[in-house]
Structure formats: structure tokens, C-alpha cells
Design a protein around this motif. Structure first.
Motif, mmCIF file in Angstrom:
data_model
loop_
_atom_site.group_PDB
_atom_site.id
_atom_site.type_symbol
_atom_site.label_atom_id
_atom_site.label_comp_id
_atom_site.label_asym_id
_atom_site.label_seq_id
_atom_site.Cartn_x
_atom_site.Cartn_y
_atom_site.Cartn_z
ATOM 1 N N TRP A 209 0.832 -1.212 0.000
ATOM 2 C CA TRP A 209 0.000 0.000 0.000
ATOM 3 C C TRP A 209 0.868 1.264 0.000
ATOM 4 C CZ3 TRP A 209 0.774 3.304 4.056
ATOM 5 C CH2 TRP A 209 1.434 2.768 5.176
ATOM 6 N N GLY A 210 1.970 1.218 0.754
ATOM 7 C CA GLY A 210 2.877 2.364 0.778
ATOM 8 C C GLY A 210 3.565 2.575 -0.554
ATOM 9 N N ARG A 225 0.447 8.709 10.331
ATOM 10 C CA ARG A 225 -0.500 9.524 9.562
ATOM 11 C C ARG A 225 -1.350 8.729 8.577
ATOM 12 N NH1 ARG A 225 3.140 14.783 7.741
ATOM 13 N NH2 ARG A 225 4.027 15.255 9.808
ATOM 14 N N GLU A 226 -0.988 7.476 8.327
ATOM 15 C CA GLU A 226 -1.669 6.712 7.284
ATOM 16 C C GLU A 226 -2.727 5.792 7.886
ATOM 17 O OE1 GLU A 226 -0.734 7.883 4.511
ATOM 18 O OE2 GLU A 226 1.147 8.788 5.164
ATOM 19 N N LEU A 227 -3.458 5.132 6.998
ATOM 20 C CA LEU A 227 -4.576 4.281 7.414
ATOM 21 C C LEU A 227 -4.167 3.209 8.413
ATOM 22 C CD1 LEU A 227 -7.603 3.582 6.938
ATOM 23 C CD2 LEU A 227 -6.836 2.023 5.141
ATOM 24 N N VAL A 228 -3.003 2.570 8.176
ATOM 25 C CA VAL A 228 -2.599 1.474 9.073
ATOM 26 C C VAL A 228 -1.400 1.835 9.940
ATOM 27 C CG1 VAL A 228 -3.558 -0.308 7.567
ATOM 28 C CG2 VAL A 228 -1.166 0.387 7.282
ATOM 29 N N THR A 229 -1.074 3.118 10.009
ATOM 30 C CA THR A 229 0.049 3.530 10.862
ATOM 31 C C THR A 229 -0.372 4.497 11.964
ATOM 32 O OG1 THR A 229 0.703 5.404 9.457
ATOM 33 C CG2 THR A 229 1.680 3.235 8.952
ATOM 34 N N SER A 273 -16.178 13.722 8.259
ATOM 35 C CA SER A 273 -15.480 15.008 8.135
ATOM 36 C C SER A 273 -14.791 15.436 9.430
ATOM 37 C CB SER A 273 -16.487 16.093 7.720
ATOM 38 O OG SER A 273 -17.537 16.198 8.689
ATOM 39 N N ALA A 274 -15.013 14.695 10.510
ATOM 40 C CA ALA A 274 -14.422 15.069 11.795
ATOM 41 C C ALA A 274 -12.904 14.954 11.754
ATOM 42 C CB ALA A 274 -14.992 14.190 12.899
ATOM 43 N N GLU A 275 -12.236 15.825 12.473
ATOM 44 C CA GLU A 275 -10.769 15.832 12.488
ATOM 45 C C GLU A 275 -10.268 14.563 13.184
ATOM 46 O OE1 GLU A 275 -6.840 16.164 13.043
ATOM 47 O OE2 GLU A 275 -8.061 16.324 14.871
ATOM 48 N N PRO A 276 -9.406 13.772 12.513
ATOM 49 C CA PRO A 276 -9.010 12.461 13.049
ATOM 50 C C PRO A 276 -8.440 12.502 14.452
ATOM 51 C CG PRO A 276 -8.343 12.654 10.760
ATOM 52 C CD PRO A 276 -8.850 14.000 11.161
ATOM 53 N N ARG A 277 -7.557 13.442 14.746
ATOM 54 C CA ARG A 277 -6.934 13.461 16.070
ATOM 55 C C ARG A 277 -7.949 13.740 17.159
ATOM 56 N NH1 ARG A 277 -2.791 10.334 16.097
ATOM 57 N NH2 ARG A 277 -1.769 10.523 14.068
ATOM 58 N N ALA A 278 -8.912 14.594 16.862
ATOM 59 C CA ALA A 278 -9.966 14.873 17.836
ATOM 60 C C ALA A 278 -10.823 13.632 18.070
ATOM 61 C CB ALA A 278 -10.830 16.036 17.355
ATOM 62 N N VAL A 279 -11.087 12.886 16.997
ATOM 63 C CA VAL A 279 -11.881 11.663 17.127
ATOM 64 C C VAL A 279 -11.115 10.617 17.927
ATOM 65 C CG1 VAL A 279 -13.080 9.821 15.894
ATOM 66 C CG2 VAL A 279 -13.065 12.148 14.959
ATOM 67 N N ILE A 280 -9.829 10.472 17.651
ATOM 68 C CA ILE A 280 -9.007 9.517 18.393
ATOM 69 C C ILE A 280 -9.039 9.833 19.878
ATOM 70 C CG2 ILE A 280 -6.637 8.727 18.789
ATOM 71 C CD1 ILE A 280 -6.181 9.068 15.747
ATOM 72 N N ALA A 281 -8.925 11.103 20.207
ATOM 73 C CA ALA A 281 -8.956 11.512 21.614
ATOM 74 C C ALA A 281 -10.301 11.203 22.245
ATOM 75 C CB ALA A 281 -8.644 12.998 21.728
#
Length: 371
Positions: A209-210, A225-229, A273-281
Motif C-alpha cells: 500500500w505504501g 498519519r496513514e490508514l494502518v500507521t 469530516s471530523a478531524e481524526p486526532r480529535a476523534v481519536i482523543a
């Protein structure tokens, strides 16, 4: 009948890649003769912990084989081995490039006495190229093929892998695959073959994939930053309230919708559309509110692609593993039966109730070399 019955394999390899490859061949019926140096034999014999006289590692990887001892540097070594070499179907070796040639045991020398021989050389970087003779181990291969660079811990440093991916998936398994393909070609043409199996080469398939990202112009992948990283909340490891971890991989929308509903994630974090880092938190906060056992019960029977991170001991004792009879095969070592190493060989190709042992050093030398 096991499919490789009647085939003779001479295995000059040590440690992990070659011995695992020849173990699979042995389980499929081949007669494997392990060629070892006098006194010490395969270095793997000396590892800890011990089961009887040899290490657990050695007996796991070398069950069902024979052992002969010979000093390959001795002037008469090639001559003493010639009767076996002349009738061998397969040779496996993993010395540095050029070593077997210097010993008079290279492919070009052996094909003159055995044109149908399939000769498999397993090495780190292959038989040619600037790195061909560079010493390395599994961690080095992963470091220099970009695999390790795609893993990153909390501090941004690469994470030390607990699996020997280069040795197993880059060396042993490709060796078996190519040996079987060479056997099929020999059935059709009568010709032997030389196989150059490079562990470093074969690791690149893991980063398909990379490579697709980079070669397409979309940009080379960045750890974290990637889908599986670690770049998405849909493929993450979350800490539970009791200090354990949940591996969550609800990648597809249907799984993500189920997951967010079950953990009661606030609506603003559920949209694509939510910001990924905010969702992770936000997800981390929800998962951190319950224990691993509680989440396991909550997710039971649900399509969410979530798993509690377990220990190796817990994994071995999983009821699913027992139902699959993954450790049903046994080996004998140190006067007792032990579960044998599971190998990727379909049950129809092996004996169901086998009880095999690893060879004592040089046990078959007299019978095979001096008779």
C-alpha cells in the motif's frame, strides 16, 4: 500419502529461515538430512531455554529430521557428501554468497552430478548487488526496507517488532513456495533449478500500500498519519481503564457505525469530516472508561472488528485455537511430549497423529556417510 514422500532434502542451513523451510518440507513427507558442523552443530542448539540437551527453539524447528556431522572445510567433505548430493532432490543453504562455491558445494558444481537438483539459497540481500555480503539480522532487513520506519511509538521512535518477519515471511515461506514451483517445473521439463531467495527483497510485499502511494504520486507514507500507521481512529489501539488495550479496526462504514453507536461516541465525532486526532482523543476517552473485560462483553457478538490485546499464553489457550487443533501435533523432547510448532501446511498433507523428535547431533552420520 504425503505429497513430498520420496524426496530427499539436504539442509545446510542454521538458525531460523532454512530450518523452518525444511521443517515444512519434512512435515509434507520429505526426508530431510540436516548437515551440521562437528562439536557444536547448529547454533540454535545452544539457545535457552533448554528442553533436554538442546534448546526449545531447535527442537521446535528441527523435528522429524536426521543429522549428519561433517567439517565442510575438510578437503574430502564434498567427496564424502557426493553420494547424498547425487541423489538429492533439494538443497537448502543460507551461507553468505560465495561460501558454498568455495567449499565445492555451489550450484554449478552440483548440477554436473545432479542435473535435476533444486538448489535454494536463502540470504538477507540476495546473491548479487552491493549488499549481497553484508551481515544482518531480521531487524536490519526491516530497517532497510522501510518496514520499521513505518512503525512509531508515542515518542515517535520505531517500535521494536516482536516477530521475525524477514526470517519467516521473507525467507522460509518464499523458499518453500519457490521449491514447490521448481518441483512442478521439474515434473514438466526434467530440469533442476537455482533459487535465489532474498529476505530483504521479499519484505517489500508487506508495504504494497505504501509503494502504491509513493509510485502513484500520492506521496510516500508517513508513520502515524496513514490508514494502518495510526492516522485514523478506525485503526487504533486504545487503552482500557484497567491498563489493558483494545485493538480497534472498524474500517468500513458499517463497522464504524456499529462501533461508535456501542461506545456511545458523541455525534460530532462520528462524521467522516471530523478531524481524526480529535476523534481519536474522544474514542480514547470512551474506551478508557471501562475495563477490557467489560468491553469484551459489550462487543461480544457485534460486528465491530475489535479485539482485546492478549498475551501469548492467553492466545494459546483460546477455545478457538483448541477447536482448530492448532497444537494437536506433538514433538518429543527431554523425555516428554510437547505441542509442536504450528506450520502453514493443510492437514490433508501431513500425518494427523505424528510424534516426531529433533535429531541428536550427528545421529545419522555413520549410517548416511560412512556405511
Amino acid at each position: 500419502m504425503r505429497p513430498l514422500e520420496g524426496l530427499l532434502v539436504l539442509d545446510f542451513s542454521t538458525l531460523l529461515p532454512g530450518p523452518l523451510a525444511s521443517l515444512i518440507l519434512a512435515e509434507a513427507g520429505a526426508d530431510v538430512i540436516k548437515v551440521e558442523r562437528p562439536g557444536r552443530g547448529d547454533d540454535m542448539r545452544t539457545y535457552d531455554p533448554k528442553i533436554g540437551d538442546d534448546s526449545a527453539n531447535f527442537v521446535m524447528l528441527n523435528r522429524g529430521k536426521q543429522s549428519v556431522v561433517i567439517d565442510l572445510k575438510a578437503p574430502d567433505a564434498a567427496a564424502r557428501l557426493q553420494p547424498l548430493l547425487a541423489k538429492a532432490d533439494i538443497v537448502v543453504e543460507q551461507f553468505r554468497p560465495g561460501v558454498m562455491d568455495r567449499l565445492g558445494l555451489g550450484y554449478e558444481a552440483l548440477r554436473t552430478i545432479n542435473p535435476k537438483l533444486i538448489y535454494c539459497s536463502i540470504s538477507g540481500w540476495g546473491q548479487t548487488g552491493p549488499k549481497a555480503k553484508v551481515a544482518a539480522h531480521d531487524l536490519n532487513y526491516m530497517a532497510e526496507t522501510g518496514v520499521l520506519g513505518l512503525s512509531a511509538g508515542i515518542d515517535g521512535a520505531p517500535v521494536l517488532p516482536p516477530v521475525l518477519a524477514a526470517d519467516v515471511a521473507g525467507g522460509a515461506l518464499p523458499a518453500v513456495m519457490n521449491i514447490l514451483l521448481a518441483l512442478r517445473r521439474r515434473d514438466l521439463t526434467g530440469e533442476g533449478a537455482y533459487l535465489d531467495v532474498a529476505m530483504g527483497d521479499n519484505l517489500f510485499a508487506f508495504t504494497y500500500w505504501g509503494l502504491g502511494n509513493g509510485f502513484s504520486g500520492a506521496g510516500w507514507p508517513v508513520p502515524g498519519r496513514e490508514l494502518v500507521t495510526g492516522g485514523t481512529p478506525r485503526y487504533q489501539i486504545y487503552r482500557t481503564s484497567d491498563g489493558r488495550y483494545l485493538a480497534a479496526a472498524p474500517l468500513e462504514d458499517k463497522f464504524w457505525e456499529n462501533f461508535t453507536r456501542i461506545i456511545e461516541l458523541p455525534g460530532q465525532f462520528c462524521a467522516s469530516s471530523a478531524e481524526p486526532r480529535a476523534v481519536i482523543a474522544a474514542v480514547s476517552e470512551r474506551i478508557g472508561a471501562r475495563t477490557a473485560a467489560e468491553w469484551q462483553q459489550v462487543f461480544s457478538g457485534q460486528d465491530v472488528c475489535c479485539s482485546i490485546v492478549v498475551t501469548l499464553e492467553e492466545a494459546v489457550n483460546d477455545p478457538h485455537v483448541a477447536a482448530r487443533r492448532l497444537f494437536a501435533h506433538k514433538l518429543q523432547a527431554g523425555g516428554r511430549d510437547l505441542p509442536a510448532l504450528p506450520i502453514p501446511l493443510a492437514s490433508i498433507f501431513r500425518e494427523e497423529a505424528s510424534r516426531s523428535v529433533a535429531p541428536t547431533l550427528g545421529a545419522s552420520t555413520t549410517a548416511l556417510l560412512e556405511s
